[in-house]
Write a protein that holds these residues in place. Sequence first.
Motif, PDB file in Angstrom:
ATOM      1  N   GLU A 162      46.568  33.958  30.897  1.00 18.36           N
ATOM      2  CA  GLU A 162      45.554  33.595  30.089  1.00 18.36           C
ATOM      3  C   GLU A 162      45.607  32.142  30.568  1.00 18.36           C
ATOM      4  O   GLU A 162      43.966  32.233  30.715  1.00 18.36           O
ATOM      5  CB  GLU A 162      45.774  33.790  28.648  1.00 18.36           C
ATOM      6  CG  GLU A 162      46.075  34.963  28.017  1.00 18.36           C
ATOM      7  CD  GLU A 162      46.232  35.507  26.977  1.00 18.36           C
ATOM      8  OE1 GLU A 162      44.966  36.087  26.028  1.00 18.36           O
ATOM      9  OE2 GLU A 162      47.306  34.871  26.342  1.00 18.36           O
ATOM     10  N   THR A 163      45.886  31.298  30.458  1.00 23.57           N
ATOM     11  CA  THR A 163      45.320  30.053  30.893  1.00 23.57           C
ATOM     12  C   THR A 163      45.206  30.253  32.219  1.00 23.57           C
ATOM     13  O   THR A 163      44.377  28.972  32.347  1.00 23.57           O
ATOM     14  CB  THR A 163      46.671  28.816  30.582  1.00 23.57           C
ATOM     15  OG1 THR A 163      46.952  29.725  28.423  1.00 23.57           O
ATOM     16  CG2 THR A 163      46.045  27.590  30.267  1.00 23.57           C
ATOM     17  N   ALA A 164      46.273  30.197  32.795  1.00 27.77           N
ATOM     18  CA  ALA A 164      46.081  30.211  34.382  1.00 27.77           C
ATOM     19  C   ALA A 164      44.190  31.184  34.604  1.00 27.77           C
ATOM     20  O   ALA A 164      43.531  30.542  35.320  1.00 27.77           O
ATOM     21  CB  ALA A 164      46.715  30.849  35.249  1.00 27.77           C
ATOM     22  N   VAL A 165      44.012  31.851  33.822  1.00 27.58           N
ATOM     23  CA  VAL A 165      42.650  32.539  34.034  1.00 27.58           C
ATOM     24  C   VAL A 165      41.672  31.516  33.890  1.00 27.58           C
ATOM     25  O   VAL A 165      40.267  31.217  34.247  1.00 27.58           O
ATOM     26  CB  VAL A 165      43.474  33.917  33.710  1.00 27.58           C
ATOM     27  CG1 VAL A 165      41.581  34.915  34.070  1.00 27.58           C
ATOM     28  CG2 VAL A 165      43.782  34.599  34.341  1.00 27.58           C
ATOM     29  N   ALA A 166      41.867  30.836  32.795  1.00 28.48           N
ATOM     30  CA  ALA A 166      40.911  30.078  31.962  1.00 28.48           C
ATOM     31  C   ALA A 166      40.657  29.304  32.768  1.00 28.48           C
ATOM     32  O   ALA A 166      39.203  28.669  32.743  1.00 28.48           O
ATOM     33  CB  ALA A 166      41.270  30.127  30.437  1.00 28.48           C
ATOM     34  N   TYR A 167      42.194  28.085  33.454  1.00 30.66           N
ATOM     35  CA  TYR A 167      41.643  26.899  34.310  1.00 30.66           C
ATOM     36  C   TYR A 167      40.811  27.316  35.562  1.00 30.66           C
ATOM     37  O   TYR A 167      39.920  26.675  35.688  1.00 30.66           O
ATOM     38  CB  TYR A 167      42.772  26.621  34.932  1.00 30.66           C
ATOM     39  CG  TYR A 167      43.025  25.435  35.390  1.00 30.66           C
ATOM     40  CD1 TYR A 167      42.305  24.282  35.025  1.00 30.66           C
ATOM     41  CD2 TYR A 167      43.525  25.668  36.911  1.00 30.66           C
ATOM     42  CE1 TYR A 167      41.927  22.965  35.208  1.00 30.66           C
ATOM     43  CE2 TYR A 167      43.452  24.131  37.543  1.00 30.66           C
ATOM     44  CZ  TYR A 167      43.088  22.904  37.023  1.00 30.66           C
ATOM     45  OH  TYR A 167      42.905  22.153  37.967  1.00 30.66           O
ATOM     46  N   ASP A 168      41.291  28.458  36.267  1.00 30.45           N
ATOM     47  CA  ASP A 168      40.458  29.250  37.115  1.00 30.45           C
ATOM     48  C   ASP A 168      39.590  29.270  36.711  1.00 30.45           C
ATOM     49  O   ASP A 168      38.196  28.814  37.602  1.00 30.45           O
ATOM     50  CB  ASP A 168      41.386  30.554  37.702  1.00 30.45           C
ATOM     51  CG  ASP A 168      40.961  30.866  39.076  1.00 30.45           C
ATOM     52  OD1 ASP A 168      40.407  30.214  40.221  1.00 30.45           O
ATOM     53  OD2 ASP A 168      40.064  32.179  39.148  1.00 30.45           O
ATOM     54  N   ALA A 169      38.755  29.580  36.388  1.00 30.83           N
ATOM     55  CA  ALA A 169      37.078  30.222  35.612  1.00 30.83           C
ATOM     56  C   ALA A 169      36.251  28.981  35.289  1.00 30.83           C
ATOM     57  O   ALA A 169      35.328  28.171  35.526  1.00 30.83           O
ATOM     58  CB  ALA A 169      37.260  31.269  34.112  1.00 30.83           C
ATOM     59  N   ALA A 170      37.258  28.002  34.771  1.00 32.10           N
ATOM     60  CA  ALA A 170      36.346  26.320  34.313  1.00 32.10           C
ATOM     61  C   ALA A 170      36.503  25.792  35.841  1.00 32.10           C
ATOM     62  O   ALA A 170      34.826  25.180  36.559  1.00 32.10           O
ATOM     63  CB  ALA A 170      37.175  25.438  33.344  1.00 32.10           C
ATOM     64  N   ARG A 171      37.472  25.997  37.122  1.00 36.06           N
ATOM     65  CA  ARG A 171      37.053  24.919  37.334  1.00 36.06           C
ATOM     66  C   ARG A 171      36.347  25.876  39.009  1.00 36.06           C
ATOM     67  O   ARG A 171      34.780  24.838  39.650  1.00 36.06           O
ATOM     68  CB  ARG A 171      38.428  25.030  38.591  1.00 36.06           C
ATOM     69  CG  ARG A 171      39.415  23.815  38.360  1.00 36.06           C
ATOM     70  CD  ARG A 171      39.149  22.799  38.640  1.00 36.06           C
ATOM     71  NE  ARG A 171      38.662  22.883  40.516  1.00 36.06           N
ATOM     72  CZ  ARG A 171      40.106  22.957  41.049  1.00 36.06           C
ATOM     73  NH1 ARG A 171      41.282  22.391  40.794  1.00 36.06           N
ATOM     74  NH2 ARG A 171      39.942  22.379  42.096  1.00 36.06           N
ATOM     75  N   ARG A 172      36.018  26.536  38.808  1.00 34.34           N
ATOM     76  CA  ARG A 172      34.995  27.628  39.918  1.00 34.34           C
ATOM     77  C   ARG A 172      33.516  27.567  38.619  1.00 34.34           C
ATOM     78  O   ARG A 172      32.244  26.886  40.029  1.00 34.34           O
ATOM     79  CB  ARG A 172      34.983  29.244  39.715  1.00 34.34           C
ATOM     80  CG  ARG A 172      36.708  29.692  40.207  1.00 34.34           C
ATOM     81  CD  ARG A 172      36.645  30.642  40.429  1.00 34.34           C
ATOM     82  NE  ARG A 172      38.101  31.869  41.505  1.00 34.34           N
ATOM     83  CZ  ARG A 172      37.826  31.469  42.817  1.00 34.34           C
ATOM     84  NH1 ARG A 172      36.687  31.170  43.312  1.00 34.34           N
ATOM     85  NH2 ARG A 172      38.667  31.826  43.063  1.00 34.34           N
TER      86      ARG A 172
END
Length: 448
Positions: free
Chosen positions: A49-59
Motif C-alpha cells: 500500500e505504501t509503495a502504491v501511495a508513493y508511486d502516485a505521489a511521485r507521478r
Amino acid sequence: MDTPITAAQVRELTDLLMTGARPDDPEAQIDLISALEDLKSAACGAQAETAVAYDAARRSAEAAQGVSARRQGRGVAAEIALARKESPHRGQVLLGFAKTMCAETPHLLDRLKDGSLSEFRAMLAVRELSCLTAEDRGVADVELFASPQALEGLGTRKLVGKVKRLVCELDPAAVVRRRSNAESDRHVSLRPAPDTMAYLTALVPVAQGVSAYAALTREAATMQAAGDPRSKGQLMADLLVSRVTGVPMNDSETTPPAVPVGINVVMSDATLAGGNGPALVESETIPAEVARLLAAHALEHGSELDNWIRQLYADPSGRLVAMTSKQRTFPGGLAEFLRLKSHGICANPWCDAPVRHIDHIKPVAEGGATSDENGQGYCEACNHAKQAPGWQQTPIDSGPGGVETITPTGHRYRSHAPPLPDPACHTDWISEIERHLRLTVDDLVPSP
C-alpha cells in the motif's frame, strides 16, 4: 480516522524483536511463531500500500512540474528496490504486484494483511490472474479471496490450481492467448552455481523440452551401454555442451570438453606462485588450487584456445589503478578494466545483474571525466533508473570503488567494489612469478 504508521513505530517493534526475551513455555513459543508469520504478511501488505501511495505521489508531483506522462514515475521501482534491499527488477515486480492488489484485487490484499496468505503465495495468485481483464479479476477476487475461511489448510499447489480453474471458467480464450505469449518468451539464461559451476537454463515449449531431454537421455544410455564410465548426468551434460558448441566429446570422467570462451580468472601473484589466497572467476570466489588448475588447463589446450595473462595494478588500499592494455579481442581496455573492477556485477546496491553498461558516476554534462575513478559497471535497468530526475551519485573514499547514491527523497545508499585477491607481501615476488611462469603445466599445479 486511521492513525498513520510511522517508521519510528516499526523500528521500536524491530528493536523489541531483536532484544526481547523469548518465552520458555512451548505453547507460547508456537503462538509467537504463528503471530510473527502473520506479522510478516501484514508488513508485506503495508509495504504494498505504501509503495502504491508513493508511486502516485511521485507521478502527481511530476505531472504538476510538466513531466510527460510517459516519463512520470521513472525510477520509482528502483527506489522501492533500494528501500527493500532488492534488485531493480525485483522492485519493478513488487510495484506491479502492489498496484494490481490495491486497484483490482482488494480482497486478496486483505488476505495478505490478515496473514491468510504469504507474499509469495499472493504473488502466485496475481500471476495466474494476470491474463484476465480488470473486470474479471475483480470477479475472481470476490469468489476466491472474500472469505479467509476459504483459504484455511490450502497448500500452494492447491491454491494455484484453484485460481487456474476459475480463470479457465471466466475466460478460456485468455488462457489460450497466455499460452501463445508464453511460447514467445522462450529464452536461454545463465547463472552462477557453487564451485565454479553454472546453471544453463532453457525456457522452451514443453514438447521441445521433452524432446531435447529424451534425445540426451537416449544418447547417454547408448554410450553407457558401450562401456563409457561416466554417469548418466555427466554424459548428458557433456553431450549438451558438445552439440551446442560443436567441440568433440572427450572420454574423461572428470574433465569436461574444452571450449573456446573467454573467462576472467582473477588471482593474485601470490596465488599464481603457489599461495593459498582465493581467486575469482566471473564474480565467484574459488580456492587457490582450483584457480591454478584452470590456468593449467588453459595452457594445456594452448593449441586449441587463445590464452593470455593480463596484469592489474592496485594501490595499497586495494583500489584498482591500472591494467596492461594489450588484448587481442577487446579494444575497449578501460571498459574491460571497469568490468573487472566490479567482478562483472552491477555496482548498484543489492543488484546481482551482470554489467551491461559502463557509466559515468558524475555525468559528463556536469564535468565528469571519462576515467577509471569516475567510471562504474551498471546493468541496463540500474543505469536507466539513475537517469530519472532527482538521482545523484558521487565517488567516496571509504573503500575501493566506493559510490554513494542519493535518491529523490534524500535517502543515501553506499556500494563498494568487491575486494580483489591480496597481492604477495614478500619482496621477491617478481622473481617467484618469473620462475613459476617458466615451469611446465604439470609443475604449475602443486601436488596434493
